[in-house]
Motif scaffolding. Structure first.
Motif, PDB file in Angstrom:
ATOM      1  N   LEU A   1      83.559 -42.967-123.449  1.00 56.08           N
ATOM      2  CA  LEU A   1      82.249 -42.594-124.540  1.00 56.08           C
ATOM      3  C   LEU A   1      81.434 -43.805-123.989  1.00 56.08           C
ATOM      4  CD1 LEU A   1      81.108 -40.052-126.414  1.00 56.08           C
ATOM      5  CD2 LEU A   1      80.379 -42.678-127.449  1.00 56.08           C
ATOM      6  N   VAL A   2      81.187 -45.504-124.854  1.00 51.87           N
ATOM      7  CA  VAL A   2      81.109 -45.804-124.659  1.00 51.87           C
ATOM      8  C   VAL A   2      80.325 -46.384-123.256  1.00 51.87           C
ATOM      9  CG1 VAL A   2      81.526 -46.539-127.256  1.00 51.87           C
ATOM     10  CG2 VAL A   2      82.348 -47.592-125.115  1.00 51.87           C
ATOM     11  N   GLU A   3      81.239 -46.951-122.249  1.00 49.52           N
ATOM     12  CA  GLU A   3      80.918 -46.805-121.214  1.00 49.52           C
ATOM     13  C   GLU A   3      80.335 -46.076-120.449  1.00 49.52           C
ATOM     14  OE1 GLU A   3      83.564 -47.519-116.577  1.00 49.52           O
ATOM     15  OE2 GLU A   3      84.041 -48.665-118.734  1.00 49.52           O
ATOM     16  N   THR A   4      79.886 -44.665-120.850  1.00 49.25           N
ATOM     17  CA  THR A   4      79.427 -43.485-119.937  1.00 49.25           C
ATOM     18  C   THR A   4      78.197 -43.146-120.401  1.00 49.25           C
ATOM     19  OG1 THR A   4      81.218 -41.820-119.821  1.00 49.25           O
ATOM     20  CG2 THR A   4      79.414 -41.112-119.453  1.00 49.25           C
ATOM     21  N   MET A   5      78.018 -43.918-121.631  1.00 45.29           N
ATOM     22  CA  MET A   5      76.699 -44.194-122.638  1.00 45.29           C
ATOM     23  C   MET A   5      75.640 -45.026-121.563  1.00 45.29           C
ATOM     24  SD  MET A   5      75.736 -44.585-126.742  1.00 45.29           S
ATOM     25  CE  MET A   5      76.742 -46.231-126.571  1.00 45.29           C
ATOM     26  N   SER A   6      76.381 -46.540-121.420  1.00 46.47           N
ATOM     27  CA  SER A   6      75.538 -47.220-120.761  1.00 46.47           C
ATOM     28  C   SER A   6      75.294 -46.588-118.723  1.00 46.47           C
ATOM     29  CB  SER A   6      76.772 -48.637-120.982  1.00 46.47           C
ATOM     30  OG  SER A   6      75.914 -49.843-119.819  1.00 46.47           O
ATOM     31  N   THR A   7      76.332 -46.407-118.226  1.00 49.38           N
ATOM     32  CA  THR A   7      76.178 -46.187-116.679  1.00 49.38           C
ATOM     33  C   THR A   7      75.365 -44.868-115.900  1.00 49.38           C
ATOM     34  OG1 THR A   7      77.581 -44.811-116.761  1.00 49.38           O
ATOM     35  CG2 THR A   7      78.601 -47.179-116.254  1.00 49.38           C
ATOM     36  N   SER A   8      75.334 -43.787-117.754  1.00 50.37           N
ATOM     37  CA  SER A   8      74.215 -42.909-117.164  1.00 50.37           C
ATOM     38  C   SER A   8      72.732 -43.231-118.949  1.00 50.37           C
ATOM     39  CB  SER A   8      75.357 -42.140-118.057  1.00 50.37           C
ATOM     40  OG  SER A   8      74.950 -41.907-119.763  1.00 50.37           O
ATOM     41  N   GLU A   9      72.615 -44.655-118.263  1.00 49.21           N
ATOM     42  CA  GLU A   9      71.769 -45.514-119.211  1.00 49.21           C
ATOM     43  C   GLU A   9      70.882 -44.238-119.914  1.00 49.21           C
ATOM     44  OE1 GLU A   9      69.052 -46.456-115.463  1.00 49.21           O
ATOM     45  OE2 GLU A   9      70.450 -47.475-115.259  1.00 49.21           O
ATOM     46  N   VAL A  10      71.598 -43.943-121.480  1.00 49.79           N
ATOM     47  CA  VAL A  10      71.073 -42.978-122.675  1.00 49.79           C
ATOM     48  C   VAL A  10      70.514 -43.248-123.597  1.00 49.79           C
ATOM     49  CG1 VAL A  10      72.016 -40.599-120.980  1.00 49.79           C
ATOM     50  CG2 VAL A  10      73.351 -42.266-122.859  1.00 49.79           C
ATOM     51  N   ALA A  11      71.044 -44.768-123.277  1.00 49.58           N
ATOM     52  CA  ALA A  11      71.486 -45.696-124.453  1.00 49.58           C
ATOM     53  C   ALA A  11      72.247 -47.453-123.755  1.00 49.58           C
ATOM     54  CB  ALA A  11      72.247 -45.234-125.942  1.00 49.58           C
ATOM     55  N   ASP A  12      71.482 -48.805-124.557  1.00 50.74           N
ATOM     56  CA  ASP A  12      72.111 -48.623-124.572  1.00 50.74           C
ATOM     57  C   ASP A  12      73.858 -48.821-125.340  1.00 50.74           C
ATOM     58  OD1 ASP A  12      70.148 -50.345-123.974  1.00 50.74           O
ATOM     59  OD2 ASP A  12      69.250 -51.635-125.710  1.00 50.74           O
ATOM     60  N   PRO A  13      75.237 -49.432-124.423  1.00 48.31           N
ATOM     61  CA  PRO A  13      76.192 -49.685-124.742  1.00 48.31           C
ATOM     62  C   PRO A  13      76.531 -50.625-126.508  1.00 48.31           C
ATOM     63  CG  PRO A  13      75.746 -51.646-122.914  1.00 48.31           C
ATOM     64  CD  PRO A  13      74.285 -50.768-123.970  1.00 48.31           C
ATOM     65  N   ILE A  14      76.106 -50.254-127.640  1.00 47.40           N
ATOM     66  CA  ILE A  14      75.983 -50.888-129.017  1.00 47.40           C
ATOM     67  C   ILE A  14      76.088 -49.725-129.333  1.00 47.40           C
ATOM     68  CG2 ILE A  14      75.364 -51.697-130.134  1.00 47.40           C
ATOM     69  CD1 ILE A  14      73.461 -53.032-128.236  1.00 47.40           C
ATOM     70  N   PHE A  15      76.939 -49.488-130.354  1.00 49.29           N
ATOM     71  CA  PHE A  15      77.107 -48.634-131.538  1.00 49.29           C
ATOM     72  C   PHE A  15      77.383 -49.558-132.727  1.00 49.29           C
ATOM     73  CE2 PHE A  15      81.368 -48.809-130.262  1.00 49.29           C
ATOM     74  CZ  PHE A  15      82.269 -48.964-130.835  1.00 49.29           C
ATOM     75  N   SER A  16      77.187 -48.866-134.347  1.00 49.97           N
ATOM     76  CA  SER A  16      77.162 -49.643-135.092  1.00 49.97           C
ATOM     77  C   SER A  16      77.560 -48.545-136.443  1.00 49.97           C
ATOM     78  CB  SER A  16      76.259 -50.580-135.982  1.00 49.97           C
ATOM     79  OG  SER A  16      74.350 -49.947-135.575  1.00 49.97           O
ATOM     80  N   PHE A  17      78.339 -49.030-137.388  1.00 50.33           N
ATOM     81  CA  PHE A  17      78.739 -48.010-138.467  1.00 50.33           C
ATOM     82  C   PHE A  17      78.125 -49.240-139.798  1.00 50.33           C
ATOM     83  CE2 PHE A  17      82.004 -47.387-135.882  1.00 50.33           C
ATOM     84  CZ  PHE A  17      82.389 -45.818-136.310  1.00 50.33           C
ATOM     85  N   ALA A  18      77.827 -48.133-140.572  1.00 50.14           N
ATOM     86  CA  ALA A  18      77.013 -48.450-142.413  1.00 50.14           C
ATOM     87  C   ALA A  18      77.916 -48.037-142.921  1.00 50.14           C
ATOM     88  CB  ALA A  18      75.343 -48.931-142.313  1.00 50.14           C
ATOM     89  N   MET A  19      79.419 -48.184-143.146  1.00 44.70           N
ATOM     90  CA  MET A  19      80.357 -47.618-144.357  1.00 44.70           C
ATOM     91  C   MET A  19      80.248 -47.794-145.375  1.00 44.70           C
ATOM     92  SD  MET A  19      83.596 -47.247-141.938  1.00 44.70           S
ATOM     93  CE  MET A  19      84.413 -46.861-142.967  1.00 44.70           C
ATOM     94  N   SER A  20      80.473 -46.883-146.288  1.00 41.95           N
ATOM     95  CA  SER A  20      80.293 -46.768-148.215  1.00 41.95           C
ATOM     96  C   SER A  20      81.043 -45.679-148.285  1.00 41.95           C
ATOM     97  CB  SER A  20      78.741 -46.350-148.471  1.00 41.95           C
ATOM     98  OG  SER A  20      78.728 -46.259-149.614  1.00 41.95           O
ATOM     99  N   ARG A  21      81.511 -46.215-149.666  1.00 40.23           N
ATOM    100  CA  ARG A  21      82.444 -44.942-150.628  1.00 40.23           C
ATOM    101  C   ARG A  21      81.448 -43.495-151.096  1.00 40.23           C
ATOM    102  NH1 ARG A  21      87.798 -45.456-150.582  1.00 40.23           N
ATOM    103  NH2 ARG A  21      87.115 -44.457-152.861  1.00 40.23           N
ATOM    104  N   GLU A  22      80.507 -43.643-151.066  1.00 41.00           N
ATOM    105  CA  GLU A  22      79.429 -42.846-151.018  1.00 41.00           C
ATOM    106  C   GLU A  22      78.661 -42.478-149.941  1.00 41.00           C
ATOM    107  OE1 GLU A  22      76.228 -43.356-153.977  1.00 41.00           O
ATOM    108  OE2 GLU A  22      76.945 -45.312-155.090  1.00 41.00           O
TER     109      GLU A  22
END
Length: 342
Positions: free
Chosen positions: A143-164
């Motif tokens: 998915l992250v590679e297809t996201m880049s080759t299809s140019e729908v988004a930069d190949p970056i993703f990020s988490f900000a996880m919390s117990r809440e």
């Protein structure tokens, strides 16, 4: 997280420790993990099942065959569908429609969103998983590679996880809307298979040191192995001697339940824990060091957030990832971490 598969939406587990995206078919066979015996579908613990076939076509003569450290395993056919995550639609993404599952689900999720790298994809030519081997392995665009080759988004993703839960975020193409401190940046490490193949498989990084402190203990471990950052694993899995020492630093000390996990009283006081990455200490929030959701009925004991790996794969899981921002930059092959300040 909620994921669109074609025109429908399902809850799926976002997993940086796996590269294959799959959804469970309403025609699947549920098997016992240990003995392989047929079981009722509900015993596999999935959420709503996917009805029908691949929205954008099936791939002939290709199957998914994947096993997890937990002992769960899955088989299924491969095909294509548009996948929507966080308002980003990845067109014609390859995924699996699982028809055989030995799996212990949470009763909510209907599949897994594989956020790993191409080297870890596990499709095989043919339709019989019994014939699968390294010789017919096919690595495909995750998915992250297809996201880049299809140019729908930069190949970056990020988490900000919390117990809440309401304070947890995942972002595609950027970072979540949270306040964060200074970032530390480290390269993703390549791995080598037993067959001698070298590639990027996991989000594996070098660890400078791990330190833990209580009112009576102040210890640091160095010369540590590389560790993979895995949003699909609940606890950290460290070398056994390190895990044992950290669990002994709880007040009262943890009790080892098996070769992997420790339990502690649910109201135990954990030690402070810092993982030094790229020269910067990333502090683990105390609330992530004891897992109250693991307490059985009428029990006052919970699992510790620190366990021991039984393989050569050491893991920074939810215990590490909660209350920080973790950025996965696939194009530059690097990870970034910062403490959350909100």
């Amino acid at each position: 997280m909620q994921v669109g598969i074609g025109a429908e939406k399902y809850y799926m587990i976002p997993d940086t420790g796996s590269s294959d995206t799959w959804i469970i078919s309403d025609r699947f066979k549920c098997l016992d993990t240990y003995y392989g015996q047929d079981m009722p579908q509900e015993d596999c613990g999935f959420g709503p099942l996917f009805k029908g076939d691949f929205p954008d076509g099936k791939i002939n003569d290709q199957n998914l065959n994947i096993s997890y450290l937990s002992g769960d395993y899955l088989n299924g056919h491969m095909g294509f569908a548009n996948i929507t995550v966080a308002n980003v639609t990845i067109p014609k993404q390859q995924l699996a429609l699982v028809n055989v599952a030995a799996f212990g689900g949470n009763g909510v999720s209907s599949g897994l969103l594989g956020l790993g790298l191409k080297g870890l994809t596990t499709a095989f030519t043919g339709n019989d998983p019994h014939n699968d081997s390294i010789d017919n392995l096919v690595n495909y665009s995750p998915l992250v590679e297809t996201m880049s080759t299809s140019e729908v988004a930069d190949p970056i993703f990020s988490f900000a996880m919390s117990r809440e839960e309401n304070l947890s975020f995942i972002a595609f193409g950027g970072v979540p809307p949270v306040k964060a401190g200074e970032y530390t940046t480290v390269p993703i490490q390549k791995g080598t298979t037993t067959a001698g193949r070298t590639d990027y498989f996991y989000y594996t990084i070098a660890i400078d040191s791990i330190s833990w402190n209580s009112s009576t203990i102040n210890q640091t471990a160095t010369n540590l192995p590389n560790m993979l950052v895995d949003s699909g694993t609940a606890i950290n899995l460290f070398p056994g001697i390190v895990a044992e020492a950290i669990n002994n630093a709880y007040t009262p000390p943890g009790q080892q339940e098996d070769n992997m996990v420790w339990s502690v009283p649910c109201d135990a006081t954990p030690p402070t824990l810092e993982v030094v990455i790229g020269g910067k200490a990333i502090r683990t929030h105390p609330s992530s060091m004891v897992l109250p959701e693991t307490a059985s009925e009428d029990s006052s004991r919970c699992l510790s957030g620190i366990g021991a790996s039984q393989t050569s794969s050491y893991v920074l899981g939810h215990t590490f990832m909660q209350e920080i921002v973790a950025v996965f930059d696939v194009s530059d092959k690097e990870l970034k971490f910062a403490q959350r300040l909100d």
